[in-house]
Design an enzyme around this catalytic site. Structure first.
Site, PDB file in Angstrom:
ATOM      1  N   MET A   1     -11.458  16.355 -14.639  1.00 21.21           N
ATOM      2  CA  MET A   1     -10.482  16.125 -15.708  1.00 21.21           C
ATOM      3  C   MET A   1     -10.422  14.670 -16.132  1.00 21.21           C
ATOM      4  SD  MET A   1      -7.294  18.543 -14.583  1.00 21.21           S
ATOM      5  CE  MET A   1      -6.405  18.050 -16.071  1.00 21.21           C
ATOM      6  N   VAL A   4     -11.712   7.715 -12.693  1.00 25.03           N
ATOM      7  CA  VAL A   4     -10.816   6.677 -12.184  1.00 25.03           C
ATOM      8  C   VAL A   4     -11.610   5.391 -11.995  1.00 25.03           C
ATOM      9  CG1 VAL A   4      -9.179   6.028 -10.378  1.00 25.03           C
ATOM     10  CG2 VAL A   4      -9.424   8.428 -11.040  1.00 25.03           C
ATOM     11  N   LYS A  19      -6.927   5.608 -14.696  1.00 22.58           N
ATOM     12  CA  LYS A  19      -7.421   6.978 -14.803  1.00 22.58           C
ATOM     13  C   LYS A  19      -7.583   7.314 -16.280  1.00 22.58           C
ATOM     14  CE  LYS A  19      -6.631  11.632 -12.998  1.00 22.58           C
ATOM     15  NZ  LYS A  19      -5.778  12.475 -12.125  1.00 22.58           N
ATOM     16  N   ASP A 115      -2.850  21.149  -5.209  1.00 24.73           N
ATOM     17  CA  ASP A 115      -4.230  20.775  -4.866  1.00 24.73           C
ATOM     18  C   ASP A 115      -4.231  19.767  -3.722  1.00 24.73           C
ATOM     19  OD1 ASP A 115      -6.986  20.838  -5.029  1.00 24.73           O
ATOM     20  OD2 ASP A 115      -7.097  19.247  -6.520  1.00 24.73           O
TER      21      ASP A 115
END
Length: 413
Positions: A1, A4, A19, A115
C-alpha cells in the site's frame, strides 16, 4: 500500500519516517483508506504506538500522492530479532505486556489493528540499564473503526495469513479478540522461534481451523495458561487485551531491572520506625537510612562555676519530656545538659540550686497596677459635656410677657 522512507525534518532538525502511499491500490477505496489511516494515527498517543507527526498530499511526477510523517524508530523489528533465535521469556513478557496495553488503548477508542505480526512490532533502542529495547506497534494502514463502513471488497481478507484469527480466516466479523489472538501467536513465535501456522496463505488459514497452536510444555504452566487464553478458538473465551497485559506483567521476574527499579532494602529497625511514624505504607519497602552517628560528649569543664538552672516557667513540662526520652534511651545527662564552664558535682551530691529572687516582685506588680490605673483614667474616663445654657429673650410687658415666661419655664430641662 505504501513505501516508507527515512527522511530529514528540516524545520525541527530531526529524523522521521515518511510513508508515501501508492496510487494503484487493490480496490477503489484507496483514498478512503489513506484518509482513514491519517485520522486513526492522529488520534492515538501511547508509548507503545508509533507517533504521527504530520500528514498531507504532494505532487510527485505530476501525480498527487498522499503521505504521512511518523516517528522514526532507529532499530530493528521483531521479525529480524526472531530470525536470530528465541527471545528470553522475561523480554517477551515485558514486550507482550506493553503491546497488550497498547491494544487495550486502541480498542477503547473503537479501533482494531487487524495485522499484528512480528514485522509490525518495532524495537526502539533503550538506554535504561538492563533493558535492550522498547516495543512499538506500527502500521495501522488497514485498521478500521468498529462501526465504520466496510471498505474491503466482499470475500477479501486483510491481514497476514500466518497470524490471522479463526474469525478472520472464515471472513466473519472481527473485533478486539482478533488482535489478542494474533498477539498471542506473535509471543508464542518469539518464545519458540517457530511459526505456529506455516505454509501458503490457504494452508495457514485452514490449519488454525483444524487445530489449536502447539504450546510446548517446557514454557511452563504459567506461560501455557496465558497463551492458551489469548489463542482460544472462540473469541468469547479469549482474554481481553487488558487481562492479557496484567497476566503478562505478572510473568516478568520480580528481580528484573527491566521491569522496575530495584527496591532499596532497609534494616528491620528502620522499617519499624517508618511504619510506626506513619510515613511509609505497610506493604512498601522502606528507604535505607544512613548509619546513625553517636552524639559526641561535651568536654567536661574545670571551673568552679555552679550548674545553671533552667527557668522555672515550663520546668515541669521540660522535665517530663526529659524523663520520657531517658526512659526510651538513657542519656548521659552531664554531657547533654551541662553547660560549658560548669563543674561536675561529685557522685551522690546534688548540685546547688539558686533560689529565685522574689523580693522585688511585689514592687513591680504594684507599679504595673498603678500605671494601668493612670492609663484607664486618661483614656477611658472622659469629662462630661457641660450643660447648655438656657437661652435669654427680651422682656415683654403685659399678658404676652407672662405667657412667654411660662412657656420658657415649661421647656427648660
Amino acid at each position: 500500500m505504501a513505501t516508507v522512507y527515512e527522511a530529514a525534518d528540516l524545520a525541527l532538525g530531526r529524523t522521521v519516517a515518511l510513508k508515501l502511499f501508492r496510487m494503484d491500490t487493490a480496490d477503489d477505496s484507496g483514498p478512503q483508506r489513506q484518509s482513514g489511516e491519517v485520522m486513526v494515527l492522529a488520534s492515538l498517543n501511547h508509548f507503545a504506538l508509533v507517533t504521527l507527526f504530520d500528514a498531507g498530499t504532494e505532487h510527485v511526477d505530476g501525480v498527487t500522492r498522499s503521505f504521512i510523517v511518523m516517528e522514526y524508530v532507529d532499530g530493528s523489528d521483531l521479525r529480524s530479532r526472531i530470525n536470530q533465535g528465541v527471545v528470553a521469556p522475561a523480554e517477551v513478557a515485558r514486550m507482550g505486556a506493553d503491546l497488550a496495553e497498547a491494544l487495550h488503548y486502541v480498542h477503547a477508542k473503537g479501533i482494531i489493528h487487524r495485522d499484528i505480526k512480528p514485522a509490525n512490532v518495532l524495537l526502539a533502542p533503550s538506554d535504561f540499564p538492563g533493558r535492550v529495547s522498547h516495543a512499538k506497534l506500527a502500521d495501522f494502514g488497514i485498521a478500521r473503526l468498529f462501526d465504520a463502513t466496510h471498505l474491503t471488497r466482499t470475500g477479501s481478507v486483510l491481514g497476514t495469513a500466518g497470524y490471522l484469527s479463526p474469525e478472520q480466516a472464515l471472513g466473519q466479523p472481527i473485533g478486539p479478540p482478533s488482535d489478542v489472538y494474533s498477539l498471542g501467536l506473535v509471543l508464542l513465535e518469539s518464545l519458540t522461534a517457530t511459526r505456529s501456522y506455516p505454509g501458503t496463505a490457504i494452508e495457514s488459514a485452514m490449519a488454525r481451523l483444524q487445530r489449536q497452536p502447539e504450546l510446548p510444555a517446557e514454557l511452563g504452566a504459567e506461560w501455557c495458561a496465558v497463551l492458551a487464553g489469548m489463542t482460544a478458538r472462540e473469541p468469547a473465551d479469549r482474554l481481553t487485551s487488558a487481562d492479557a497485559a496484567v497476566r503478562l506483567r505478572e510473568l516478568v521476574p520480580a528481580g528484573s531491572t527491566e521491569s522496575s527499579l530495584a527496591a532499596i532494602p532497609a534494616s528491620a529497625d528502620d522499617s519499624t520506625e517508618l511504619m510506626a511514624a506513619g510515613t511509609a505504607p505497610m506493604n512498601a519497602a522502606p528507604l535505607q537510612t544512613a548509619p546513625l552517628t553517636p552524639t559526641e560528649r561535651l568536654p567536661a569543664a574545670t571551673g568552679d562555676e555552679p550548674t545553671r538552672v533552667l527557668p522555672s516557667a515550663g520546668m515541669a513540662e521540660h522535665t517530663a519530656k526529659t524523663e520520657r526520652l531517658n526512659a526510651a534511651a538513657p542519656l548521659d545527662r552531664t554531657a547533654v545538659f551541662q553547660p560549658a564552664g560548669a563543674s561536675v558535682p561529685a557522685a551522690g551530691q546534688r548540685p546547688a540550686r539558686r533560689q529565685p529572687k522574689v523580693g522585688r516582685r511585689p514592687l513591680i506588680i504594684g507599679v504595673l497596677v498603678a500605671l494601668a490605673a493612670v492609663i484607664a483614667l486618661v483614656f477611658l474616663v472622659q469629662p462630661g459635656d457641660p450643660a447648655p445654657e438656657a437661652p435669654t429673650y427680651p422682656a415683654v410687658d403685659g399678658d404676652l410677657g407672662t405667657h412667654l415666661q411660662q412657656l420658657q419655664e415649661s421647656v427648660n430641662p
